[in-house]
Write a protein that holds these residues in place. Structure first.
Motif, PDB file in Angstrom:
ATOM      1  N   ARG A 175      10.634  -0.559   7.997  1.00  0.00           N
ATOM      2  CA  ARG A 175      11.742  -0.678   7.594  1.00  0.00           C
ATOM      3  C   ARG A 175      11.880  -0.476   6.022  1.00  0.00           C
ATOM      4  N   MET A 176      12.972   0.224   5.704  1.00  0.00           N
ATOM      5  CA  MET A 176      12.889   0.426   4.250  1.00  0.00           C
ATOM      6  C   MET A 176      14.229   0.638   3.641  1.00  0.00           C
ATOM      7  N   ASP A 194       0.972  -1.032   0.072  1.00  0.00           N
ATOM      8  CA  ASP A 194      -0.108  -0.099  -0.008  1.00  0.00           C
ATOM      9  C   ASP A 194       0.785   1.174   0.088  1.00  0.00           C
ATOM     10  N   LEU A 195       1.958   1.349   0.786  1.00  0.00           N
ATOM     11  CA  LEU A 195       2.742   2.413   0.960  1.00  0.00           C
ATOM     12  C   LEU A 195       3.525   2.676  -0.257  1.00  0.00           C
ATOM     13  N   MET A 196       4.222   1.694  -1.092  1.00  0.00           N
ATOM     14  CA  MET A 196       4.717   1.603  -2.086  1.00  0.00           C
ATOM     15  C   MET A 196       3.728   2.213  -3.286  1.00  0.00           C
ATOM     16  N   GLU A 209      10.246  -2.506   3.172  1.00  0.00           N
ATOM     17  CA  GLU A 209      10.392  -3.939   3.258  1.00  0.00           C
ATOM     18  C   GLU A 209       9.499  -4.516   4.472  1.00  0.00           C
ATOM     19  N   ALA A 210       9.196  -3.720   5.169  1.00  0.00           N
ATOM     20  CA  ALA A 210       8.179  -4.102   6.485  1.00  0.00           C
ATOM     21  C   ALA A 210       7.554  -3.099   7.079  1.00  0.00           C
ATOM     22  N   VAL A 211       6.319  -3.301   7.425  1.00  0.00           N
ATOM     23  CA  VAL A 211       5.615  -2.252   8.244  1.00  0.00           C
ATOM     24  C   VAL A 211       5.816  -2.991   9.886  1.00  0.00           C
TER      25      VAL A 211
END
Length: 137
Positions: free
Chosen positions: A32-33, A5-7, A24-26
């Motif tokens: 984490r990105m 969703d964020l990307m 990479e993770a919520v």
């Protein structure tokens, strides 16, 4: 919001830079990105530039905030500071571990540790505050 969703939001709202980053993770308290380090991110001396690291920190707290409040393009940075602690590798991506320290109705405050991929010690630490616009309607 999920990493996808964020990307997707980044693709829609920030088409000029979305390819530079990946969520990479919520996590329980943030995101984490990754910053894909390219020649454009390097500065003389064989290291990643400070503006590239600050951009990673800024985007990480922005997306950590949105992961909790939903897609809000008009949330904006109101304060930010960064400490550069070690020379990052020019040959690896940077990883941001962002966590929200406070999420209120109008402000989101967080910190970010930035690492060269595969290295245990952080290369930078940043603290940022975001203003969340009031709900309309």
């Amino acid at each position: 919001m999920t990493p996808d969703d964020l990307m997707g939001f980044m693709v829609e709202v920030f088409p000029q830079v979305h390819k530079d980053f990946n969520v990479e993770a919520v996590t329980e308290d943030g995101v984490r990105m990754r910053l894909y380090v390219t020649e454009a991110n390097l500065r003389p001396g064989g290291t990643v530039s400070g503006p590239s690291m600050f951009a990673l920190a800024d985007v990480a707290i922005y997306l950590a905030t949105l992961s909790r409040i939903g897609p809000e393009a008009l949330a904006v940075t109101t304060n930010g500071s960064i400490d550069f602690m070690r020379k990052p590798s020019a040959n690896t991506d940077l990883i941001a571990e962002a966590r929200l320290l406070k999420l209120g109705k109008t402000l989101s405050v967080g910190d970010v540790l930035i690492y060269s991929e595969g290295v245990d010690a952080p290369v930078a630490r940043a603290t940022l505050t975001y203003s969340i616009p009031p709900k309309r309607g």
